[in-house]
Scaffold this motif. Structure first.
Motif, PDB file in Angstrom:
ATOM      1  N   LEU A  56      36.917  37.902  64.539  1.00  0.00           N
ATOM      2  CA  LEU A  56      35.540  38.359  64.315  1.00  0.00           C
ATOM      3  C   LEU A  56      35.413  39.183  63.040  1.00  0.00           C
ATOM      4  O   LEU A  56      34.317  39.271  62.465  1.00  0.00           O
ATOM      5  N   ASP A 114      34.433  41.631  60.569  1.00  0.00           N
ATOM      6  CA  ASP A 114      33.418  42.688  60.515  1.00  0.00           C
ATOM      7  C   ASP A 114      32.355  42.564  61.605  1.00  0.00           C
ATOM      8  O   ASP A 114      31.521  43.472  61.754  1.00  0.00           O
ATOM      9  N   ASN A 115      32.352  41.475  62.354  1.00  0.00           N
ATOM     10  CA  ASN A 115      31.339  41.283  63.399  1.00  0.00           C
ATOM     11  C   ASN A 115      31.784  41.910  64.718  1.00  0.00           C
ATOM     12  O   ASN A 115      31.632  41.327  65.802  1.00  0.00           O
ATOM     13  N   THR A 164      32.273  46.157  66.397  1.00  0.00           N
ATOM     14  CA  THR A 164      32.221  47.597  66.162  1.00  0.00           C
ATOM     15  C   THR A 164      32.630  48.364  67.411  1.00  0.00           C
ATOM     16  O   THR A 164      32.337  47.940  68.532  1.00  0.00           O
ATOM     17  N   VAL A 178      30.354  43.141  70.042  1.00  0.00           N
ATOM     18  CA  VAL A 178      30.723  42.022  69.170  1.00  0.00           C
ATOM     19  C   VAL A 178      29.486  41.203  68.846  1.00  0.00           C
ATOM     20  O   VAL A 178      28.528  41.157  69.622  1.00  0.00           O
ATOM     21  N   PHE A 179      29.527  40.534  67.678  1.00  0.00           N
ATOM     22  CA  PHE A 179      28.395  39.752  67.191  1.00  0.00           C
ATOM     23  C   PHE A 179      28.881  38.340  66.842  1.00  0.00           C
ATOM     24  O   PHE A 179      29.159  38.056  65.671  1.00  0.00           O
ATOM     25  N   GLY A 195      29.049  34.489  65.786  1.00  0.00           N
ATOM     26  CA  GLY A 195      28.188  33.685  64.935  1.00  0.00           C
ATOM     27  C   GLY A 195      28.149  32.232  65.328  1.00  0.00           C
ATOM     28  O   GLY A 195      27.417  31.443  64.725  1.00  0.00           O
ATOM     29  N   ASP A 254      33.107  31.241  68.455  1.00  0.00           N
ATOM     30  CA  ASP A 254      33.357  32.682  68.578  1.00  0.00           C
ATOM     31  C   ASP A 254      33.186  33.139  70.023  1.00  0.00           C
ATOM     32  O   ASP A 254      34.003  33.906  70.548  1.00  0.00           O
ATOM     33  N   LEU A 273      23.129  37.009  66.030  1.00  0.00           N
ATOM     34  CA  LEU A 273      23.486  36.159  64.889  1.00  0.00           C
ATOM     35  C   LEU A 273      23.361  34.676  65.204  1.00  0.00           C
ATOM     36  O   LEU A 273      23.369  33.841  64.296  1.00  0.00           O
TER      37      LEU A 273
END
Length: 560
Positions: free
Chosen positions: A110, A112-113, A115, A142-143, A145, A149, A190
């Motif tokens: 991931l 940078d997706n 934190t 988590v993000f 995309g 993922d 995203l």
């Protein structure tokens, strides 16, 4: 026989002897093989004694006391929290720290997706439009995309047995996005691509993070729209998860009627599709309907095929006032029974109209009000309008007005959509809103609203009524100070009263907002323990490690 009774009671009292019952499912693709063969041998030996015990009981006709048997319940939490008779505001949960190697595994793909920033985790763990709270927040946000993922995230969570909380537009009201057990919050913002539009088939394939408002902006040039309209900010994935509807449901149905196919990542990381693009199918179990309304407890939705509608040629919006809220509800019922195909029938009580006036600088008559929308050709829409005007006049209605100008129509529906925010304008800054959501058979709507309105008017709290009156669904917005325990309890009492009134009239505790944590306590009375045990069995098979949005939808006291 006394020996057998004692033996089984001892098994039931020892958690370490109960584990094989939960772990007896075959390991999934990402689930490591189980250890503990001695526990399995004990389980097999105890099962071998069951037929003997039954046969002996039948032959000797002994009067045996019920034997406590191992059961699958949510471990480690007070079973009253969120369950029957719960009055708790804060949702509790058993939390363990997410392993560092797990977080590193997520970071590897991931980047940078992801934190672990506390403020970001707290923001995602505290609902934006709900008074529900949790003792914990997610350990990581988590993000994803892509579907790939999501699959990797879910597989890692299953491997390390870390809870998952899906996160869409953050508009849910019943605590769906709380993280009582910590874990991973999967923010789908995203994933908002439009994958394909099939104009001739009137369908579209989208990712779950797209909002219904932006979807309709995209569809407008094609003369199409998606007809469900919940609160502003709601996303398609969340709308599927909560089986939402909105003001247009009276004409076009709810989310379950407007989804053709889903792609879903299950708890073991497997990706499934639930159907095809065909408008009807008799091929196997209806997995689409199983997953719509499952609130993230069975899988993560990664793709949705939606049914679309043509934009109406013409529409008319009408409003009228009544002396009592019962008169307004009676007109809504009479309109539906007349056979007129209205696309909206919305009811607002006088308190809600006053809130709208204050918040929007309007000067609408502060009386129980009905709003209608009629669609079709220009002649047909006007004909329907005149028929309803006659019905209104026969039921003590007044001030019947209608508009056809696009700007005026948009303005009227805009103030209806922002009713919740209008209520905040009438209350002090620190107040919160408890929003109820009951639905009854249409013929019982007037009775249910009248009983509820009497109780609301007698309360010291500021309360408003809003209804999707064409299908028997109505909400109340109860404003209260969360710092004042007396006010919180009064808000909860009013909510409790309305739910039980609806259930006594063969209705439901939630017409469109879903269960989350807030409505679990009413499900046994509405559906019965057998239905809840069936739900628990389905979840235990699809999610044996109980990682998918745990602590939601199924009451914790339900055991199998």
């Amino acid at each position: 026989m006394a020996f057998l009774s004692t033996f089984f009671s001892r098994i039931a009292s020892k958690p370490h002897l109960r584990r094989p019952f939960r772990a007896s499912l075959p390991p999934g693709p990402t689930q490591p093989p189980r250890s503990g063969a001695s526990g399995d041998r004990l389980l097999a030996w105890s099962r071998g004694l069951v037929p003997f015990a039954v046969a002996a009981g039948a032959a000797l006709a002994f009067d045996l006391h019920p034997v406590a048997v191992p059961s699958l319940c949510d471990p480690g939490i007070d079973l009253r929290v969120g369950g029957k008779d719960s009055t708790e505001l804060v949702v509790k949960g058993a939390r363990r720290e997410a392993p560092e190697e797990f977080i590193q595994e997520l970071k590897d793909f991931l980047q940078d997706n992801l934190t672990v920033d506390y403020e970001e985790r707290r923001f995602h763990g505290e609902p934006q439009n709900s008074f529900h709270r949790s003792v914990n927040v997610p350990d990581v946000v988590v993000f994803p995309g892509s579907q790939d993922d999501v699959q990797k995230i879910v597989a890692a969570c299953n491997k390390y047995k870390v809870p998952i909380v899906p996160y869409g537009g953050a508009t849910s009201i019943e605590g769906h996005t709380l993280a009582p057990h910590g874990g991973v919050c999967i923010d789908m913002s995203l994933m908002k691509k439009i994958k394909s539009l099939n104009v001739e088939d009137l369908d579209i394939v989208v990712e779950p993070g797209i909002g219904w408002i932006e979807l309709n902006e995209y569809l407008k040039p094609y003369g199409l729209f998606f007809p469900l309209d919940p609160g502003p900010g709601a996303t398609i994935g969340g709308m599927c998860a909560t089986r939402c509807s909105g003001s247009l449901a009276v004409r076009y149905g709810t989310m379950r009627d407007n989804v053709i196919n889903l792609q879903v990542v299950l708890a073991n990381g497997e990706i499934i599709k639930t159907g095809s693009r065909a408008r009807k199918s008799a091929a196997g179990y209806d997995l689409t309907r199983l997953l719509i309304g499952s609130e993230g407890t069975l899988g993560i939705i990664t793709e949705v095929t939606l049914r679309l509608q043509r934009l109406p040629q013409h529409s008319v919006v009408a409003m009228c006032n009544f002396q009592t809220i019962k008169d307004a509800a009676d007109v809504a019922i009479a309109t539906m029974l007349s056979g007129i195909q209205v696309s909206r029938v919305e009811l607002l009580d006088e308190v809600q109209v006053k809130a709208i006036n204050i918040a929007n600088g309007k000067n609408l008559p502060e009386a129980p009000t009905l709003m209608f929308e009629f669609i079709g050709t220009e002649a047909y829409a006007r004909e329907q309008t005149l028929i309803v005007q006659k019905i209104v006049s026969e039921h003590n209605g007044s001030d019947f007005v209608y508009v056809e100008n696009a700007i005026d129509k948009e303005e009227l529906w805009k103030i209806r959509k922002e009713a919740l925010w209008a209520c905040f304008a009438m209350a002090p800054n620190n107040y919160e809103a408890m929003t109820t959501d009951v639905c009854v058979p249409l013929s019982r709507l007037a009775e249910c609203i009248s009983k509820s309105k009497q109780e609301l008017d007698a309360s010291s709290l500021l309360c408003t009524v809003i209804a999707h009156a064409g299908d028997g669904n109505f909400h109340t917005i109860i404003m209260f100070d969360p710092e004042q325990e007396e006010q919180r309890q009064e808000a909860e009492r009013l909510n409790h009263f309305m739910v039980h009134t609806a259930l006594s009239l063969e209705g439901t505790c939630t017409g469109e907002h879903g269960v989350g944590t807030g409505k679990m306590k009413y499900l046994e009375k509405e559906l019965g323990s057998g239905a809840l045990r069936t739900m628990k069995r389905i979840k235990s098979v699809l999610d044996p490690n109980d990682i998918m949005n745990p602590g939601k939808l199924i009451p914790p006291h339900v055991c199998i």
